[in-house]
Write a protein that holds these residues in place. Structure first.
Motif: not given
Lengths: 211, 259
Positions: A104, A107-108, A134-135, A137-139, A203, A210-211
């Motif tokens: 995560g 990936g930023i 942001q991390v 949200k990704r994980i 989620e 959205k990133s």
């Protein structure tokens, strides 16, 4: 009725294992992530080897090792089966979590850090105010997966004699009563069902951008 | 006194030398456009000045103060680095807005964090934050985004995102605003939006350094044009001098291809 009560009694241990593991493995995983991402090479090497060993061996074996090794090696037997199981689960899951976190964080996009820097944010602020959310949200999706696996893995504690639900059920199957063993599935299904709903909600909540 | 002076700036990535001794200075209120083909080192120059890359050697002065001396290997405290950083603002090619914050929050985030360092922050928090928000609203209305304050970056067009990022940089009141190819990620229609905003800033005498491929725009807006090639400054003069009467063959070849 007596059988059901006994199953509930056993499932209590699964729940304890589950919640204590989550509570401790989530932050410990982050610590391992920072170690393996550290610029100090020996530290990152050690923590990567550690994660490799933990992820590369069966959890069941780790349960045995943590329960029996202190007694065999240092002559100080583990006093509590439950604590041995909790330690094994925390270490195992923290390792898996740490790899999810690492994915995560890596990936930023670099631009997020650079934007933070040119705006005069401190390194800590860049992490807490820009990157961290942001991390998360990704994980969330992979963490949901892993946590679901944990629910079912708690049954492995039976192998070192923690009186969890499987062990409770086995008592009856030895007397020829097989349905309590099958019924244990309902407990796990219910727990996973609740988690699926919770993670779905989470989620959705994080889906506002959205990133 | 020059507001920015770059002296003998070198930068290598491994064995590749990207900047080979850059020298220039600029006055307050001046607008410089940096032209050059891809790989000429324009972006690296901007990134070195803004501390996003570590220069191999050379010095940079802001307002007479030496803010970068590559020969000095002493570690500069983080707080001091940030103070130096805040001399400048930088607008990125790919905007780099923070996706989880709405437009207003993107602009106010850094000033609000900075305000915490005020000694009397606790007593004046409300007043300080109100001032920051008013300023952000004002900046955003200047670029025509008053009705987008609550939107998230993903809901905006590229041109709108870039306008937010310009406002975000301006909110910290930098002495010099740098643009790293601010329109390269945009289609021609949206490009004009951004060029208009920059022109508007030019009229307000904002000191700016603009790395761009828009030669027409550079000619119209810049007071000076620097042409870079293979890590060196080949031309440095008024748009008239550089674009109409380039001295160097390389510049002529570049311009004939672009115009």
């Amino acid at each position: 009725m007596e059988q059901w009560l006994s199953l509930f009694e056993g499932f209590k241990y699964n729940l304890i294992l589950f919640f204590v593991t989550i509570l401790c493995a989530v932050p410990l995983g982050l610590l391992i992530t920072f170690c393996s991402m550290s610029k100090f090479k020996p530290l990152s090497f050690v923590s990567k080897v550690f994660v490799w060993i933990i992820r590369g061996t069966p959890l069941m074996l780790q349960l045995f090792v943590i329960y029996y090794a202190p007694g065999i090696l240092f002559n100080t037997p583990m006093r509590s089966r439950l604590i041995a199981a909790i330690i094994a689960f925390i270490v195992n899951y923290a390792s898996y979590f740490s790899e999810i976190y690492r994915g995560g964080i890596e990936g930023i996009p670099k631009g997020q850090y650079e934007a933070g820097q040119v705006l005069g944010l401190t390194k800590t602020q860049v992490f807490t105010k820009v990157v961290l959310f942001q991390v998360i949200k990704r994980i969330v999706p992979p963490m949901g997966n892993e946590i679901m696996t944990l629910v079912k893995d708690t049954s492995l504690a039976r192998i070192i004699g923690v009186g969890e639900i499987m062990m409770s059920a086995e008592r009856f199957s030895k007397e020829g009563l097989i349905w309590p063993l099958f019924s244990t599935g309902l407990f796990f299904l219910a727990m996973c069902g609740i988690l699926t709903i919770l993670f779905g909600k989470l989620e959705k909540k994080l889906d506002y951008y959205k990133s | 006194m020059a507001i920015l002076e770059v002296r003998d700036l070198y930068k290598s990535f491994g064995k590749t030398e990207v900047l080979k001794g850059i020298n220039f200075s600029m006055e307050k209120g001046e607008i410089i456009a940096v032209l050059g083909s891809s790989g000429s080192g324009k972006t690296t120059l901007l990134r070195c000045i803004n501390f996003l890359e570590t220069a191999t050697s050379g010095k940079v002065f802001a307002d007479g103060e030496c803010i970068l001396d590559a020969s000095d290997k002493k570690k500069i405290p983080a707080a001091e680095m940030r103070r130096r950083q805040l001399n400048f603002g930088l607008v990125f090619q790919s905007f780099n807005l923070f996706p989880q914050y709405n437009v207003l929050e993107n602009v106010t985030l850094a000033p609000k964090l900075l305000a915490r360092e005020n000694p009397d922050f606790k007593q004046r928090k409300r007043e300080l934050f109100a001032g920051i928000e008013d300023n952000a609203r004002e900046l955003l209305s200047r670029v025509g985004l008053s009705d987008k304050l609550d939107n998230y970056p993903c809901e905006l067009s590229g041109g709108q995102q870039q306008r937010v990022s310009i406002s975000r940089a301006l909110a910290l009141d930098p002495k010099i605003l740098f643009f790293d190819e601010p329109t390269s990620a945009l289609d021609p229609e949206l490009t004009n939006e951004i060029l208009k905003v920059i022109k508007d800033l030019a009229q307000k005498h904002m000191t700016m350094v603009i790395v761009t491929h828009e030669i027409e725009f550079a000619r119209n807006v810049a007071d000076r044009i620097i042409f870079m090639n293979e890590g060196k400054v080949l031309e440095d003069g008024t748009p008239e001098e550089v674009i109409e009467h380039p001295k160097n063959e390389r510049t002529k070849a570049f311009l004939s291809k672009m115009l």
